[in-house]
Design a protein around this motif. Structure first.
Motif, mmCIF file in Angstrom:
data_model
loop_
_atom_site.group_PDB
_atom_site.id
_atom_site.type_symbol
_atom_site.label_atom_id
_atom_site.label_comp_id
_atom_site.label_asym_id
_atom_site.label_seq_id
_atom_site.Cartn_x
_atom_site.Cartn_y
_atom_site.Cartn_z
ATOM 1 N N TYR A 28 44.292 33.884 41.948
ATOM 2 C CA TYR A 28 44.840 34.409 40.684
ATOM 3 C C TYR A 28 45.326 33.283 39.770
ATOM 4 O O TYR A 28 46.310 33.420 39.050
ATOM 5 C CB TYR A 28 45.977 35.407 40.945
ATOM 6 C CG TYR A 28 45.552 36.620 41.723
ATOM 7 C CD1 TYR A 28 45.218 37.814 41.084
ATOM 8 C CD2 TYR A 28 45.463 36.584 43.116
ATOM 9 C CE1 TYR A 28 44.810 38.928 41.801
ATOM 10 C CE2 TYR A 28 45.051 37.687 43.846
ATOM 11 C CZ TYR A 28 44.732 38.857 43.176
ATOM 12 O OH TYR A 28 44.321 39.945 43.901
ATOM 13 N N GLY A 29 44.615 32.166 39.840
ATOM 14 C CA GLY A 29 45.004 31.055 38.976
ATOM 15 C C GLY A 29 46.392 30.527 39.295
ATOM 16 O O GLY A 29 47.108 30.071 38.401
ATOM 17 N N TYR A 52 53.470 32.627 29.249
ATOM 18 C CA TYR A 52 52.880 33.760 29.976
ATOM 19 C C TYR A 52 51.426 33.441 30.347
ATOM 20 O O TYR A 52 50.975 33.705 31.460
ATOM 21 C CB TYR A 52 52.949 35.040 29.127
ATOM 22 C CG TYR A 52 52.181 36.179 29.743
ATOM 23 C CD1 TYR A 52 52.494 36.633 31.031
ATOM 24 C CD2 TYR A 52 51.133 36.805 29.067
ATOM 25 C CE1 TYR A 52 51.775 37.663 31.620
ATOM 26 C CE2 TYR A 52 50.414 37.832 29.648
ATOM 27 C CZ TYR A 52 50.744 38.263 30.921
ATOM 28 O OH TYR A 52 50.018 39.275 31.504
ATOM 29 N N LEU A 53 50.716 32.824 29.426
ATOM 30 C CA LEU A 53 49.312 32.468 29.687
ATOM 31 C C LEU A 53 49.213 31.412 30.798
ATOM 32 O O LEU A 53 48.398 31.509 31.704
ATOM 33 C CB LEU A 53 48.686 31.940 28.388
ATOM 34 C CG LEU A 53 47.165 31.928 28.247
ATOM 35 C CD1 LEU A 53 46.802 31.651 26.779
ATOM 36 C CD2 LEU A 53 46.488 30.893 29.108
ATOM 37 N N ALA A 95 46.253 46.749 34.550
ATOM 38 C CA ALA A 95 47.367 46.351 33.686
ATOM 39 C C ALA A 95 46.914 45.960 32.283
ATOM 40 O O ALA A 95 47.643 45.282 31.564
ATOM 41 C CB ALA A 95 48.133 45.190 34.324
ATOM 42 N N SER A 148 39.679 30.709 39.447
ATOM 43 C CA SER A 148 40.863 29.862 39.588
ATOM 44 C C SER A 148 40.501 28.388 39.392
ATOM 45 O O SER A 148 40.082 27.715 40.333
ATOM 46 C CB SER A 148 41.578 30.069 40.932
ATOM 47 O OG SER A 148 42.009 31.427 41.046
ATOM 48 N N PRO A 165 39.663 39.954 35.298
ATOM 49 C CA PRO A 165 40.590 41.014 34.867
ATOM 50 C C PRO A 165 41.976 40.434 34.626
ATOM 51 O O PRO A 165 42.642 40.037 35.570
ATOM 52 C CB PRO A 165 40.600 41.959 36.079
ATOM 53 C CG PRO A 165 40.289 41.082 37.253
ATOM 54 C CD PRO A 165 39.438 39.952 36.748
ATOM 55 N N GLN A 222 39.582 46.680 37.968
ATOM 56 C CA GLN A 222 40.486 46.079 38.959
ATOM 57 C C GLN A 222 41.722 46.928 39.118
ATOM 58 O O GLN A 222 42.374 47.280 38.135
ATOM 59 C CB GLN A 222 40.887 44.663 38.519
ATOM 60 C CG GLN A 222 41.923 43.996 39.435
ATOM 61 C CD GLN A 222 43.347 44.167 38.943
ATOM 62 O OE1 GLN A 222 43.616 43.998 37.756
ATOM 63 N NE2 GLN A 222 44.269 44.516 39.837
HETATM 64 C C1 LIG Z 1 47.779 36.163 31.503
HETATM 65 C C2 LIG Z 1 47.095 36.521 32.789
HETATM 66 C C3 LIG Z 1 47.198 37.809 33.285
HETATM 67 C C4 LIG Z 1 46.555 38.162 34.475
HETATM 68 N N1 LIG Z 1 46.607 39.457 34.924
HETATM 69 C C5 LIG Z 1 45.886 39.824 36.021
HETATM 70 C C6 LIG Z 1 45.830 41.188 36.414
HETATM 71 O O1 LIG Z 1 46.427 42.062 35.815
HETATM 72 N N2 LIG Z 1 45.076 41.489 37.505
HETATM 73 C C7 LIG Z 1 44.369 40.539 38.201
HETATM 74 O O2 LIG Z 1 43.676 40.874 39.183
HETATM 75 N N3 LIG Z 1 44.415 39.242 37.838
HETATM 76 C C8 LIG Z 1 45.139 38.867 36.762
HETATM 77 N N4 LIG Z 1 45.149 37.552 36.364
HETATM 78 C C9 LIG Z 1 44.363 36.550 37.128
HETATM 79 C C10 LIG Z 1 42.951 36.394 36.546
HETATM 80 O O3 LIG Z 1 42.187 37.541 36.753
HETATM 81 C C11 LIG Z 1 42.229 35.218 37.216
HETATM 82 O O4 LIG Z 1 42.217 35.412 38.603
HETATM 83 C C12 LIG Z 1 42.879 33.878 36.868
HETATM 84 O O5 LIG Z 1 43.079 33.795 35.473
HETATM 85 C C13 LIG Z 1 42.001 32.723 37.338
HETATM 86 O O6 LIG Z 1 42.628 31.500 37.090
HETATM 87 P P1 LIG Z 1 42.202 30.547 35.858
HETATM 88 O O7 LIG Z 1 42.230 31.386 34.642
HETATM 89 O O8 LIG Z 1 43.238 29.471 35.860
HETATM 90 O O9 LIG Z 1 40.828 30.041 36.170
HETATM 91 C C14 LIG Z 1 45.807 37.178 35.192
HETATM 92 C C15 LIG Z 1 45.707 35.879 34.674
HETATM 93 C C16 LIG Z 1 46.340 35.543 33.491
HETATM 94 C C17 LIG Z 1 46.199 34.137 32.963
#
Ligand SMILES: Cc1cc2nc3c(=O)[nH]c(=O)nc-3n(C[C@H](O)[C@H](O)[C@H](O)COP(=O)(O)O)c2cc1C
Length: 370
Positions: free
Chosen positions: A261-262, A39-40, A123, A293, A92, A142
């Protein structure tokens, strides 16, 4: 010998449980099940964008000038009106109780101690009010712009009443294709709208229930109307092109959040770092730009700032810190990132954050960004 050890102690603070981010990563892996780890780390599709986000950082090289005369670089900066001890926000990310039962409550306390600000997702595993009460730095809420406009505005009012200072608008119309989670039959209610619960430890994300993900058809006109009516200034997250940067600013955004969003939404979109320079050019000098990201260490913060960001947001690194050791793990993650960023500034001959520009990047790599 004893003397040598104590000197090493001073330099690397070995009284601390974690001397590097690698130790935190290692403990996080030990504490999470395979499905939680997936999930991570999951991306979408073949996870090409997830890998590209990190590879993009690896392509850049710094220029480290000799005798640049820097002895104590200042890592502080000011972004969106916040004084930050170094240019970072907590990204977030939802469903975080999977990683540690205290979730964003612990993250907020760690961020406050570190002197940075926290972005809280709709969330999250806790209600936005509880997270706001846990620290003084839960400042950006967010939320997905989806469903009934009245419900979106109501949620913004709640965020304002709880003390948040900005809304971070996101667009997440349909479910994402995350095969690791599909194979694990693991799902978190919230991240992409309501879904059934899998074997995770997270509690439901009740706020998300207030948004209607069956009505995703928002366009820029509707977003602009919501931004105009919003009780708080809005930044727009998910900007990955100059065109969307212009559209977001025309719609009334006060800041841009460059992010894919990664790699968790659409696979085979460009690495976020690769689109950053063109977005800075489109936005002009003054518009605040937050970037995420692919940030994996302190020197990555310098690269992102050199290419046009004002601050980065930290997602997976914070989730790892949380999984490794709760509030302490997040606090230590932030501490190590700030220290490495400080070291990077010094070696690049920068005495302050504003000194970072593309001049610190080796030119042959930089030509890629032009
Ligand atoms: C487990 C997880 C849950 C996430 N949930 C959200 C979310 O609910 N809303 C959101 O805008 N981004 C969410 N993201 C994206 C993160 O806000 C962020 O954009 C992303 O982690 C960036 O990529 P990086 O961590 O690889 O640098 C989530 C990311 C992860 C890893």
């Amino acid at each position: 010998m004893a003397d040598k050890v104590s000197r090493i102690d001073d330099r690397y603070a070995t009284v601390e449980k974690y001397t590097t981010l690698r130790g935190i990563h290692h403990d996080a892996r030990r504490h999470l099940s395979e499905a939680e780890w997936n999930y991570l780390w999951c991306g979408t599709g073949d996870e090409v964008t997830l890998k590209d986000n990190v590879a993009a950082f690896d392509r850049y090289r710094f220029v480290a000038p000799l005798f640049a005369g820097i002895d104590n670089p200042n890592t502080q900066t000011r972004v969106l009106g916040f004084d930050l001890s170094f240019p970072a926000f907590i990204a977030p990310f939802g469903g975080e109780a999977v990683f540690h039962p205290e979730g964003h409550l612990a993250i907020g306390r760690a961020a406050e101690a570190a002197g940075i600000q926290q972005m809280v997702p709709v969330a999250a595993s806790y209600p936005l009010e509880d997270i706001a009460a846990a620290s003084s730095v839960a400042s950006v809420f967010q939320m997905t712009f989806v469903g009934d406009e009245g419900a979106v505005l109501d949620l913004m009012d709640r965020a304002k009443a709880a003390g948040y200072r900005y809304i971070c608008a996101t667009y997440s119309p349909i479910r994402q294709w995350r095969e690791r989670m599909m194979e694990d039959r693991f799902s978190i209610r919230g991240e992409n709208g309501p879904a059934n619960f899998g074997p995770g430890r997270s509690d439901p994300a009740p706020l998300v229930e207030l948004l209607d993900f069956t009505q995703p058809r928002w366009n820029w006109q509707q977003a602009a109307r919501a931004i105009a009516r919003a009780p708080l200034p809005c930044i727009v997250k998910g900007v990955t092109s100059a065109r969307d940067a212009h559209a977001a600013l025309d719609a009334g955004a006060v800041g841009l959040y460059v992010s894919n969003y990664g790699g968790r939404t659409v696979d085979r979109t460009p690495a976020a770092l690769d689109v950053l320079p063109s977005i800075r050019r489109a936005a002009g000098r003054e518009v605040p730009i937050i970037f995420d990201s692919g940030v994996r260490r302190g020197s990555d913060i310098a690269t992102a700032l050199a290419l046009g960001a004002d601050a980065v947001a930290l997602g997976r690194l914070i989730a790892l810190g949380l999984a490794a050791d709760g509030e302490h793990g997040v606090r230590r993650t932030l501490d190590l990132l700030q220290r490495e960023f400080w070291t990077t500034l010094g070696h690049l001959g920068c005495s302050k954050v504003e000194d970072l520009s593309d001049a610190v990047l080796h030119q042959s790599e930089l030509s890629l960004a032009r």
